[in-house]
Design a protein around this motif. Structure first.
Motif, mmCIF file in Angstrom:
data_model
loop_
_atom_site.group_PDB
_atom_site.id
_atom_site.type_symbol
_atom_site.label_atom_id
_atom_site.label_comp_id
_atom_site.label_asym_id
_atom_site.label_seq_id
_atom_site.Cartn_x
_atom_site.Cartn_y
_atom_site.Cartn_z
ATOM 1 N N VAL A 84 -0.740 1.582 -4.297
ATOM 2 C CA VAL A 84 0.422 1.684 -3.403
ATOM 3 C C VAL A 84 0.480 0.394 -2.573
ATOM 4 O O VAL A 84 0.335 0.394 -1.360
ATOM 5 C CB VAL A 84 0.356 2.941 -2.509
ATOM 6 C CG1 VAL A 84 0.703 4.178 -3.292
ATOM 7 C CG2 VAL A 84 -1.010 3.110 -1.861
ATOM 8 N N GLN A 85 0.697 -0.690 -3.269
ATOM 9 C CA GLN A 85 0.594 -2.017 -2.674
ATOM 10 C C GLN A 85 1.717 -2.320 -1.695
ATOM 11 O O GLN A 85 1.632 -3.289 -0.936
ATOM 12 C CB GLN A 85 0.542 -3.064 -3.789
ATOM 13 C CG GLN A 85 -0.696 -2.903 -4.678
ATOM 14 C CD GLN A 85 -0.644 -3.778 -5.925
ATOM 15 O OE1 GLN A 85 0.385 -4.354 -6.240
ATOM 16 N NE2 GLN A 85 -1.765 -3.864 -6.635
ATOM 17 N N ASN A 86 2.766 -1.513 -1.710
ATOM 18 C CA ASN A 86 3.857 -1.733 -0.751
ATOM 19 C C ASN A 86 3.578 -1.061 0.586
ATOM 20 O O ASN A 86 4.423 -1.076 1.478
ATOM 21 C CB ASN A 86 5.181 -1.213 -1.321
ATOM 22 C CG ASN A 86 5.109 0.253 -1.715
ATOM 23 O OD1 ASN A 86 4.032 0.749 -2.034
ATOM 24 N ND2 ASN A 86 6.245 0.930 -1.691
ATOM 25 N N VAL A 87 2.382 -0.487 0.724
ATOM 26 C CA VAL A 87 1.986 0.173 1.968
ATOM 27 C C VAL A 87 0.718 -0.485 2.487
ATOM 28 O O VAL A 87 -0.271 -0.605 1.762
ATOM 29 C CB VAL A 87 1.725 1.680 1.750
ATOM 30 C CG1 VAL A 87 1.219 2.321 3.035
ATOM 31 C CG2 VAL A 87 2.992 2.370 1.270
ATOM 32 N N GLU A 88 0.751 -0.922 3.725
ATOM 33 C CA GLU A 88 -0.438 -1.504 4.353
ATOM 34 C C GLU A 88 -1.066 -0.466 5.270
ATOM 35 O O GLU A 88 -0.568 -0.170 6.347
ATOM 36 C CB GLU A 88 -0.065 -2.764 5.139
ATOM 37 C CG GLU A 88 0.405 -3.910 4.263
ATOM 38 C CD GLU A 88 0.659 -5.183 5.061
ATOM 39 O OE1 GLU A 88 0.309 -5.190 6.269
ATOM 40 O OE2 GLU A 88 1.194 -6.135 4.488
#
Length: 356
Positions: A84-88
């Motif tokens: 879920v690379q679009n979430v930090e």
């Protein structure tokens, strides 16, 4: 001879539209039984009637994870944050796919931004990928990592990740890794026209007909529709070594020490007659299901019902609680099917033990 009518009587009473189908599974044999209070549905062979199986889906999602791991597409020790690379969010880099499959991620049963009351009759259909991303961006359950906490959103997230990694829909993954190899041709998320004709209407605990559920992002947590015939094949595959999934199924049976307890990929574990059983149940607004087996005696049971153990109408729930208080017993309409399944499996196990 097993007295099934007596064993199921507490469950079948007061259910006008009931379709209850049971598979009694031995290593090389399956016997089917049905209890049918709806004459209109009797043209369909009981073993081929289709039901929502709810959270039994979670077992299938864990098996898909293990199959994809075998193909080296990912590993169960991969951190969720990798996918879920679009979430930090550093919390996602502390929990693994194994945590999601074993309910030890700390994630709650539902996302905090999931309002079931928004569409009570089909409560998962409104939850979108954007909602999931919004929840994951602020989720932090670090203190609960390693502790068991049943989580629909956790296994839903696992199914979502498996789809993203593979580029396939959940239905396609299910067919590729499980239903095609095991010839479970009646098990799917997306039904064709012929299957829809065998898909039963579901009923709330009060008998009211309710819509079928659309699980959307949560497909991996509860989206499968199946028959007692197919689920009996699945139980047999778990009891036998002679099938294409045997090594993966065997791995799912092995306990994993996580935190302070043993967990399994997908399965729950319990004791019955001092013997280990693996099991899972399921429920939606209109269906209730139970599946369990004992490997030592090579027996299992599948129960599928088109009655829910709860009502999607709040007033119905309160009325059932009043009845429970007055009568000092659980209303028959609101009973989970688990207790009936356990009684049947116990009877089977006692008989098998006496023969050995």
């Amino acid at each position: 001879m097993m007295d099934l009518p007596s064993l199921v009587s507490d469950y079948t009473i007061d259910k006008k539209h009931l379709q209850l189908v049971i598979g009694i599974v031995r290593e090389g044999d399956v016997e089917y039984y049905s209890f049918d209070n709806n004459k209109k549905e009797r043209l369909i062979p009981p073993e081929h009637k289709l039901f929502e199986i709810g959270s039994i889906t979670k077992v299938f999602t864990s098996i898909i994870l293990l199959e994809m791991e075998k193909e080296k597409l990912l590993t169960s020790d991969d951190f969720v944050g990798k996918f879920v690379q679009n979430v930090e969010n550093d919390y996602l880099n502390k929990i693994t796919l194994r945590n999601l499959a074993t309910h030890t991620s700390g994630l709650p049963i539902l996302a905090t931004n999931h309002n079931l009351a928004q569409k009570r009759s089909n409560p998962y259909s409104m939850y979108t990928e954007q909602d999931l991303t919004a929840f994951l961006s602020i989720a932090d359950y670090t203190d609960s990592i390693g502790s068991f906490g049943y989580s629909n959103i956790g296994v839903g997230l696992l199914g979502y990740i498996l789809c993203k990694v593979s580029g396939c829909t959940y239905d396609e993954l299910l067919k590729k890794y499980i239903t095609s190899p095991l010839k479970m041709n009646e098990t799917a998320v997306m039904l064709d026209a012929e299957q829809k004709g065998r898909f039963l209407n579901g009923h709330a605990s009060t008998g009211k007909r309710v819509p079928h559920w659309d699980l959307s992002i949560h497909e991996g947590a509860g989206g499968i529709v199946s028959s007692v015939s197919d689920l009996s094949l699945f139980v047999q595959a778990n009891l036998n070594d002679d099938n294409p999934l045997s090594s993966t199924l065997q791995k799912s049976h092995l306990p994993i020490w996580i935190g302070n307890s043993n967990r399994h990929f997908g399965w729950g574990e319990d004791k019955l007659l001092d013997k280990d059983i693996l099991w899972h149940n399921g429920g939606s607004a209109g269906f209730n299901s139970y599946l369990a087996f004992n490997k030592e005696l090579r027996v299992g049971v599948v129960l599928l019902s088109n009655y829910s153990f709860f009502s999607n109408v709040l007033m119905d729930y309160y009325w059932s609680q009043i009845l429970k208080w007055v009568t000092k017993k659980e209303p028959s309409q609101g009973m989970m099917i688990d207790s009936t399944g356990i009684k049947i499996l116990e009877e089977i196990m006692q008989r098998e033990t006496s023969l050995k």
